[in-house]
Design an enzyme around this catalytic site. Structure first.
Site, mmCIF file in Angstrom:
data_model
loop_
_atom_site.group_PDB
_atom_site.id
_atom_site.type_symbol
_atom_site.label_atom_id
_atom_site.label_comp_id
_atom_site.label_asym_id
_atom_site.label_seq_id
_atom_site.Cartn_x
_atom_site.Cartn_y
_atom_site.Cartn_z
ATOM 1 N N ARG A 120 23.985 18.083 -13.428
ATOM 2 C CA ARG A 120 23.183 19.178 -13.968
ATOM 3 C C ARG A 120 23.787 19.795 -15.225
ATOM 4 N NH1 ARG A 120 22.794 18.693 -8.653
ATOM 5 N NH2 ARG A 120 20.744 18.951 -7.701
ATOM 6 N N HIS A 162 20.291 14.781 -14.315
ATOM 7 C CA HIS A 162 20.343 13.319 -14.444
ATOM 8 C C HIS A 162 19.596 12.777 -15.659
ATOM 9 C CE1 HIS A 162 22.564 13.171 -10.831
ATOM 10 N NE2 HIS A 162 21.573 13.081 -9.963
ATOM 11 N N HIS A 181 23.920 5.835 -8.812
ATOM 12 C CA HIS A 181 23.460 6.755 -7.768
ATOM 13 C C HIS A 181 23.083 6.022 -6.482
ATOM 14 C CE1 HIS A 181 21.659 10.317 -5.988
ATOM 15 N NE2 HIS A 181 21.948 11.033 -7.067
ATOM 16 N N ASP A 184 26.498 18.529 -1.703
ATOM 17 C CA ASP A 184 26.030 18.076 -3.008
ATOM 18 C C ASP A 184 26.958 18.748 -4.021
ATOM 19 O OD1 ASP A 184 24.701 16.947 -5.102
ATOM 20 O OD2 ASP A 184 22.781 17.948 -4.754
ATOM 21 N N GLU A 216 29.170 9.588 -6.359
ATOM 22 C CA GLU A 216 28.852 9.416 -7.774
ATOM 23 C C GLU A 216 30.070 9.776 -8.640
ATOM 24 O OE1 GLU A 216 25.147 11.702 -8.508
ATOM 25 O OE2 GLU A 216 25.217 11.926 -6.326
#
Length: 324
Positions: free
Chosen positions: A78, A103, A173, A230, A288
């Site tokens: 982000r 992304h 991803h 996350d 990631e």
């Protein structure tokens, strides 16, 4: 080896490349640089696909939000308020994760068809992202190479050059499920990260990296993944010229292991609580490798700036194995 995988509505063909070596079979799409599948054996020699994906192109077109297996850019993760300053100019991006950019925007690298050519034990994908694409400055020429080594490990190598100052942060991803199906929360995870970046409700970093000690972000000793992640973990090794192993994922039921080595300073741990459609929340774990979220607005974070005359380089290795 390549084959026709499908055709987009405008007639553009999408091809699938199959890489096979040392008991590992990986399939990569020219659409989005997607890792469609990774088939590896368990402790008893039984093979299963350990990444979430779809059998046909329509599955990816109809389910773009989770970025299944995709090559993500220009900027993975982000950017706050979908804007960033560079050399006195503020660049406005696509706020596709309102109010932020996520992304690379609404049509990031994951939704583009790449030129694909064979290389030894792999495939090389290339494309030129024009100046202004999704709001990013500079024409960016990108090459991403997927290869299998003699052990069957998947190497992903990224390179990019620009004709004007810009920012770059690329990743893959894939969602891993080493059991081949079911919920992945019982997998055990180890990450060599003593700090993490605390975030606000929009998952934007709020301050300095914090110590993981005594928090749920402490994976320095292997433990069950669980759920509700996350978040970016700050790798102890920092930025390196060659990949250094920093993580291991293990499924006790099948015995399969996944090691992660990277040149990157961070890893986004995402336990996929938002999966829908044919997959349920928690069916995979995304690891990631990347620079930190919102780095273009955070000069105290490792820089994601790329200038003309310099080459962006990043590499990550996903190694597959088993335990008795």
């Amino acid at each position: 080896m390549s084959e026709l995988f499908g055709t987009l509505s405008d007639g553009t063909e999408v091809h699938r490349w199959t890489l096979e070596r040392a008991g590992t079979r990986v399939r990569v799409l020219s659409y989005g640089g997607i890792v469609q599948s990774a088939e590896v054996p368990d402790r008893d020699g039984r093979t299963a696909d350990v990444v979430l994906g779809f059998a046909g192109l329509d599955g990816y077109l109809e389910n773009p939000g989770p970025y299944f297996g995709a090559l993500v850019g220009r900027y993975a993760n982000r950017i706050a308020h979908a804007r960033f300053p560079l050399d006195g100019v503020t660049y406005a991006l696509e706020p596709n994760n309102a109010p932020n950019s996520l992304h690379g925007g609404a049509r990031g690298f994951d939704k583009r068809v790449w030129e694909a050519t064979a290389v030894e034990h792999g495939v090389r994908l290339t494309r030129v992202s024009p100046h202004g694409e999704e709001g990013f400055p500079g024409q960016l020429a990108v090459a991403v190479t997927y290869t299998l080594d003699e052990s069957g490990a998947l190497h992903i190598s990224y390179e990019a050059v620009t004709d004007a100052p810009t920012v770059v942060n690329l990743t893959n991803h894939s969602y891993f499920n080493l059991a081949g199906s079911g919920h992945a929360g019982g997998h055990e995870l180890r990450i060599a990260a003593s700090r993490y970046t605390p975030v606000d409700g929009d998952l934007i970093p709020t301050g300095d990296p914090a110590d993981v000690s005594g928090t749920r972000f402490d994976f320095r000793a292997a433990r069950k993944v669980g759920s509700g992640y996350d978040h970016n973990l700050v790798l102890d090794k920092g930025v390196t010229e060659t990949p250094v192993e920093i993580a291991e994922l293990y499924d006790p039921a099948s015995g399969r292991t996944l090691t992660v080595a990277t040149t990157e300073p961070g890893i986004q741990l995402y336990t996929a609580e938002h999966l829908t459609g044919p997959f349920a929340p928690g069916d995979g774990v995304a690891l990631e490798t990347q620079h930190f979220p919102d780095s273009p607005n955070r000069p105290d974070f490792p820089s994601t700036r790329l200038d003309p005359g310099r080459t962006y380089r990043s590499a990550t290795v996903y190694g597959f194995g088993v335990r008795d």
